[in-house]
Every structure is written in structure tokens, then in C-alpha cells.
Design a protein around this motif. Structure first.
Motif, PDB file in Angstrom:
ATOM      1  N   LEU A   7       0.812  -1.218   0.000  1.00  0.00           N
ATOM      2  CA  LEU A   7       0.000   0.000   0.000  1.00  0.00           C
ATOM      3  C   LEU A   7       0.849   1.275   0.000  1.00  0.00           C
ATOM      4  CD1 LEU A   7      -2.924   0.954   0.018  1.00  0.00           C
ATOM      5  CD2 LEU A   7      -2.832   0.958   2.526  1.00  0.00           C
ATOM      6  N   VAL A   8       1.949   1.276   0.742  1.00  0.00           N
ATOM      7  CA  VAL A   8       2.778   2.475   0.856  1.00  0.00           C
ATOM      8  C   VAL A   8       3.322   2.941  -0.496  1.00  0.00           C
ATOM      9  CG1 VAL A   8       4.953   3.397   1.792  1.00  0.00           C
ATOM     10  CG2 VAL A   8       3.365   2.179   3.281  1.00  0.00           C
ATOM     11  N   PRO A   9       3.948   2.060  -1.301  1.00  0.00           N
ATOM     12  CA  PRO A   9       4.416   2.525  -2.615  1.00  0.00           C
ATOM     13  C   PRO A   9       3.293   2.982  -3.530  1.00  0.00           C
ATOM     14  CG  PRO A   9       4.853   0.165  -2.335  1.00  0.00           C
ATOM     15  CD  PRO A   9       4.362   0.684  -1.034  1.00  0.00           C
ATOM     16  N   LEU A  10       2.130   2.358  -3.409  1.00  0.00           N
ATOM     17  CA  LEU A  10       0.984   2.771  -4.217  1.00  0.00           C
ATOM     18  C   LEU A  10       0.599   4.210  -3.873  1.00  0.00           C
ATOM     19  CD1 LEU A  10      -2.219   0.746  -4.976  1.00  0.00           C
ATOM     20  CD2 LEU A  10      -2.411   3.045  -4.052  1.00  0.00           C
ATOM     21  N   LEU A  11       0.486   4.504  -2.588  1.00  0.00           N
ATOM     22  CA  LEU A  11       0.117   5.855  -2.166  1.00  0.00           C
ATOM     23  C   LEU A  11       1.170   6.872  -2.572  1.00  0.00           C
ATOM     24  CD1 LEU A  11      -1.331   5.086   1.390  1.00  0.00           C
ATOM     25  CD2 LEU A  11      -2.605   5.719  -0.672  1.00  0.00           C
ATOM     26  N   LEU A  13       3.233   6.717  -5.110  1.00  0.00           N
ATOM     27  CA  LEU A  13       3.204   6.922  -6.554  1.00  0.00           C
ATOM     28  C   LEU A  13       2.037   7.809  -6.964  1.00  0.00           C
ATOM     29  CD1 LEU A  13       4.044   4.384  -9.264  1.00  0.00           C
ATOM     30  CD2 LEU A  13       1.907   5.621  -9.462  1.00  0.00           C
ATOM     31  N   TYR A  14       0.856   7.555  -6.374  1.00  0.00           N
ATOM     32  CA  TYR A  14      -0.299   8.368  -6.759  1.00  0.00           C
ATOM     33  C   TYR A  14      -0.191   9.798  -6.243  1.00  0.00           C
ATOM     34  CZ  TYR A  14      -2.697   4.545  -9.021  1.00  0.00           C
ATOM     35  OH  TYR A  14      -3.022   3.548  -9.899  1.00  0.00           O
ATOM     36  N   LEU A  15       0.467  10.004  -5.129  1.00  0.00           N
ATOM     37  CA  LEU A  15       0.716  11.361  -4.652  1.00  0.00           C
ATOM     38  C   LEU A  15       1.636  12.098  -5.625  1.00  0.00           C
ATOM     39  CD1 LEU A  15       1.105  10.883  -0.786  1.00  0.00           C
ATOM     40  CD2 LEU A  15      -0.674  12.195  -1.974  1.00  0.00           C
ATOM     41  N   CYS A  16       2.632  11.387  -6.145  1.00  0.00           N
ATOM     42  CA  CYS A  16       3.504  11.978  -7.181  1.00  0.00           C
ATOM     43  C   CYS A  16       2.673  12.379  -8.395  1.00  0.00           C
ATOM     44  CB  CYS A  16       4.579  10.973  -7.611  1.00  0.00           C
ATOM     45  SG  CYS A  16       5.937  10.788  -6.450  1.00  0.00           S
ATOM     46  N   GLY A  17       1.760  11.489  -8.791  1.00  0.00           N
ATOM     47  CA  GLY A  17       0.915  11.781  -9.940  1.00  0.00           C
ATOM     48  C   GLY A  17       0.047  12.998  -9.722  1.00  0.00           C
ATOM     49  N   ILE A  18      -0.515  13.134  -8.527  1.00  0.00           N
ATOM     50  CA  ILE A  18      -1.354  14.298  -8.218  1.00  0.00           C
ATOM     51  C   ILE A  18      -0.542  15.584  -8.298  1.00  0.00           C
ATOM     52  CG2 ILE A  18      -2.630  15.446  -6.359  1.00  0.00           C
ATOM     53  CD1 ILE A  18      -3.549  12.609  -5.493  1.00  0.00           C
ATOM     54  N   MET A 178      14.933   8.197 -20.186  1.00  0.00           N
ATOM     55  CA  MET A 178      13.553   8.583 -19.894  1.00  0.00           C
ATOM     56  C   MET A 178      13.198   8.241 -18.452  1.00  0.00           C
ATOM     57  SD  MET A 178      10.835  10.016 -20.902  1.00  0.00           S
ATOM     58  CE  MET A 178      11.041  10.125 -22.691  1.00  0.00           C
ATOM     59  N   ALA A 179      13.159   9.260 -17.621  1.00  0.00           N
ATOM     60  CA  ALA A 179      12.830   9.085 -16.214  1.00  0.00           C
ATOM     61  C   ALA A 179      11.348   9.370 -15.996  1.00  0.00           C
ATOM     62  CB  ALA A 179      13.709  10.002 -15.361  1.00  0.00           C
ATOM     63  N   SER A 180      10.971   9.588 -14.750  1.00  0.00           N
ATOM     64  CA  SER A 180       9.578   9.855 -14.404  1.00  0.00           C
ATOM     65  C   SER A 180       9.537  10.450 -13.007  1.00  0.00           C
ATOM     66  CB  SER A 180       8.776   8.544 -14.433  1.00  0.00           C
ATOM     67  OG  SER A 180       7.558   8.685 -13.737  1.00  0.00           O
ATOM     68  N   ALA A 181       8.512  11.261 -12.755  1.00  0.00           N
ATOM     69  CA  ALA A 181       8.339  11.819 -11.410  1.00  0.00           C
ATOM     70  C   ALA A 181       8.140  10.724 -10.371  1.00  0.00           C
ATOM     71  CB  ALA A 181       7.150  12.774 -11.394  1.00  0.00           C
ATOM     72  N   THR A 182       7.750   9.536 -10.812  1.00  0.00           N
ATOM     73  CA  THR A 182       7.560   8.439  -9.861  1.00  0.00           C
ATOM     74  C   THR A 182       8.873   8.040  -9.193  1.00  0.00           C
ATOM     75  OG1 THR A 182       7.792   6.820 -11.647  1.00  0.00           O
ATOM     76  CG2 THR A 182       5.564   7.526 -11.084  1.00  0.00           C
ATOM     77  N   HIS A 183      10.003   8.468  -9.746  1.00  0.00           N
ATOM     78  CA  HIS A 183      11.276   8.130  -9.099  1.00  0.00           C
ATOM     79  C   HIS A 183      11.364   8.762  -7.712  1.00  0.00           C
ATOM     80  CE1 HIS A 183      13.048  12.132  -9.787  1.00  0.00           C
ATOM     81  NE2 HIS A 183      13.970  11.749  -8.936  1.00  0.00           N
ATOM     82  N   SER A 200       5.173  -5.417  -5.527  1.00  0.00           N
ATOM     83  CA  SER A 200       4.234  -4.331  -5.779  1.00  0.00           C
ATOM     84  C   SER A 200       4.613  -3.731  -7.121  1.00  0.00           C
ATOM     85  CB  SER A 200       4.323  -3.254  -4.689  1.00  0.00           C
ATOM     86  OG  SER A 200       3.802  -2.019  -5.147  1.00  0.00           O
ATOM     87  N   SER A 201       3.680  -3.713  -8.062  1.00  0.00           N
ATOM     88  CA  SER A 201       3.990  -3.148  -9.380  1.00  0.00           C
ATOM     89  C   SER A 201       4.330  -1.668  -9.257  1.00  0.00           C
ATOM     90  CB  SER A 201       2.807  -3.346 -10.335  1.00  0.00           C
ATOM     91  OG  SER A 201       1.643  -2.703  -9.849  1.00  0.00           O
ATOM     92  N   HIS A 202       3.727  -0.980  -8.295  1.00  0.00           N
ATOM     93  CA  HIS A 202       4.002   0.440  -8.087  1.00  0.00           C
ATOM     94  C   HIS A 202       5.434   0.635  -7.595  1.00  0.00           C
ATOM     95  CE1 HIS A 202      -0.377   0.011  -7.936  1.00  0.00           C
ATOM     96  NE2 HIS A 202      -0.439   1.246  -8.388  1.00  0.00           N
TER      97      HIS A 202
END
Length: 325
Positions: A7-11, A13-18, A178-183, A200-202
Motif C-alpha cells: 500500500l505504501v508505494p501505491l500511495l 506513486l499516486y501522490l507523485c501523480g497528483i 527517460m525518467a519519471s516523477a515516480t522516481h 508491488s507493481s508500483h
């Protein structure tokens, strides 16, 4: 404990997306400066058959480059090449097969490219996957880790001598990762890079993108120390409306569609930061940067950990069967 670990990596990652979406809500995609002609220069773009990779390949060819599209979809690659060659009168494109889930295929691709006797001025490590279910490659690696990072690590190292030979002072060869904010949400566990303990896929996706940034900084330090006319930068395209999001949960995919229409970048806008890093005069001789929306940006604190950079490099060399730098 397992639920918390997933759950922690999922949260995160989605906070990064927001945060990225909020930025894109109030900031337009940067305007590309006038780029110099690239006649006679050769580029490789992984994942160049669709999305941002295709837009990157098309733009580089329009500047006069000879672009090698590297991908695992032969028919799609032929269509991409045909479209680019019809549009571009000065540059040209061709397709060479590579399966980035196979280290053997990466080595075969490099040999095929070398057999052409071409120089290499630009390498864009663009291909990637996101949030795929747990899966191992034939070599036994976690899917995100291999395709997003480890195969590009091997590809870059196998082509590094050509990049060095092709670059010169005032006209450096360039590597773009090619990086990403998810890093920012990523962690690298050197003892469990394949996420065998808890999957965890996230977390796997975030780790692969952080690994690319760590790799970028370490490689640039070595290139600078050696006095080579080669630069390497990590680029972050923001949230772009591509097939990367096909693996979101059903509800998330449904929510994504209306949001993407308003807030996501187009593939052409997302590709602009890669093209900028690969061809802009302002980026001549500039390496070791994290570029977001056309600007040098601070990456995660962890990405600047030089000890972690060195350890990941050494571990990666061992995993792909390379001697140290």
C-alpha cells in the motif's frame, strides 16, 4: 505487513501523480526553441514505434538525423519508418528489432547496429512499461527492472565506445534516459532488486525509474572524469497520454480518460523534452541533469547518493555480465 508493504508505494506513486497533474494544470508545456540541423548525425531511439518514442524519432529525423528505431513490434516498426520517411525529406528512419526483456536480444541488436558501420551521436533510452502484473523475464529479472532499466544499462554500455568515438568537443554525443516523477517515490533495495520478497507493481516501476536517474548521474561522473565528449541526462516528460496507462486498475482507467483529455500532455509535448536534450544548442556539453518541462530540476534526494550510485552500477555490471567501467 504484506498489505502495508504494497500500500505504501501505491500511495507514494499516486501522490507523485497528483503533484504532476497540479503542475500541469497551471503550467503549459514548454516551448521548444529553434533547434540546429542534425544532418549526418545518427540516433537510436528505443520504443520508437509509438507514443513519445515515435514523436521523438520523427522530430529528430525532421532535423536531418538518421534515426534507428529499436523495438519489438516489427510490423508497427515498419509502419513508423514508412510514415517518417514519407514526411521527412532530409533525415531518414529505419527499424531494427530488439526485445528489451532479453539481454541476449540487446547484445544481438548492438551487433546488428555495429555491422552497419555507422557512428552514433544520440542514444535515447525511451522504451518502458508501467504497472504490469508480477512477471519475470527469461533471464529471471523482474519485468520493470529489466525493461525500463537493466537492458538500457547494458545497451548504453555496449554502445559507449561508439558514442565516445563519435563525439567531439563542441559537438558531444548525447545519451538521454527517460525518467519519471515516480522516481521521487522510489527506493532501491540492492538485496532484492527483483522484488521477490514482496511484489508491488508500483514499487517496481518507481524503483526502475530511480535506478535510471542514479545511473545517469554516475555515468556522467565517469565520462567527465575521463574527458570524453559524451553527455548523459535524465528527462521527465510529465504525465503523457500514452499506452503506458493501460495497466491501471479498471476504476483508475475510467477516471483517467476525462482527466487525460484536459491535463495530460500529448505524446508530441512529452517527446519535446527528449528532443530538447538530444539536439538543443543550450544542452551542448551539459550533462548530469534532471530535466522537467525543459528546465533543470532537482531530482529526489536519494538519487544524489553517490554511494548508492556506485553500488547499483557495480551490481548492474554483475547482473548483465560486464566488467566495471
Amino acid at each position: 505487513m504484506w498489505l502495508l508493504s504494497a500500500l505504501v508505494p501505491l500511495l507514494r506513486l499516486y501522490l507523485c501523480g497528483i503533484r504532476v497533474l497540479l503542475y500541469q494544470m497551471f503550467n503549459r508545456s514548454f516551448e521548444m526553441p529553434v533547434l540546429p540541423k542534425q544532418n549526418g548525425r545518427v540516433a537510436i531511439v528505443t520504443g520508437g514505434t509509438r507514443g513519445m518514442g515515435f514523436e521523438t524519432a520523427r522530430r529528430l529525423a525532421s532535423l536531418g538525423m538518421h534515426v534507428i528505431i529499436a523495438g519489438n513490434e516489427t510490423e508497427e516498426g515498419a509502419a513508423a519508418v514508412r510514415r517518417i520517411n514519407e514526411e521527412c525529406s532530409k533525415g531518414k528512419a529505419e527499424f531494427i528489432f530488439v526485445d528489451l526483456t532479453s539481454l541476449k536480444s540487446v547484445r544481438q541488436f548492438v551487433q546488428m547496429f555495429r555491422d552497419r558501420g555507422l557512428p552514433l551521436h544520440v542514444l535515447i533510452n525511451n522504451a518502458g512499461v508501467m504497472l504490469v502484473p508480477e512477471r519475470r523475464t527469461d533471464d529471471g529479472f523482474e519485468f520493470h527492472f529489466c525493461l525500463n532499466y537493466l537492458s538500457h544499462f547494458l545497451l548504453t554500455n555496449l554502445l559507449l565506445d561508439l558514442l565516445k568515438e563519435s563525439g567531439r568537443q563542441g559537438r558531444s554525443s548525447r545519451i538521454v534516459n527517460m525518467a519519471s516523477a515516480t522516481h521521487y517515490a522510489g527506493e532501491v533495495n540492492l538485496e532484492d532488486l527483483n522484488k521477490r520478497t514482496v511484489y508491488s507493481s508500483h514499487a517496481a516501476y518507481s524503483q526502475s525509474k530511480l535506478a535510471l536517474v542514479l545511473f545517469t548521474y554516475y555515468l556522467q561522473e565517469q565520462l567527465t572524469a575521463g574527458g570524453f565528449a559524451v553527455t548523459v541526462n535524465a528527462v521527465d516528460p510529465g504525465m503523457v497520454d500514452t499506452a503506458l496507462y493501460d495497466n491501471l486498475w479498471t476504476l483508475a482507467r475510467m477516471m483517467k480518460k476525462p482527466v487525460a483529455n484536459i491535463l495530460f500532455r500529448t505524446p508530441a509535448e512529452g517527446a519535446s523534452v527528449s528532443v530538447y536534450a538530444a539536439a538543443a544548442s543550450e544542452m551542448e556539453g551539459v550533462g548530469g541533469c534532471y530535466l522537467y518541462n525543459g528546465r533543470k530540476t532537482q531530482s529526489s534526494d536519494l538519487s544524489y547518493d553517490t554511494e548508492l550510485q556506485a553500488k547499483l552500477w557495480k551490481k548492474s555490471c554483475k547482473l548483465v555480465g560486464l566488467q566495471g567501467f
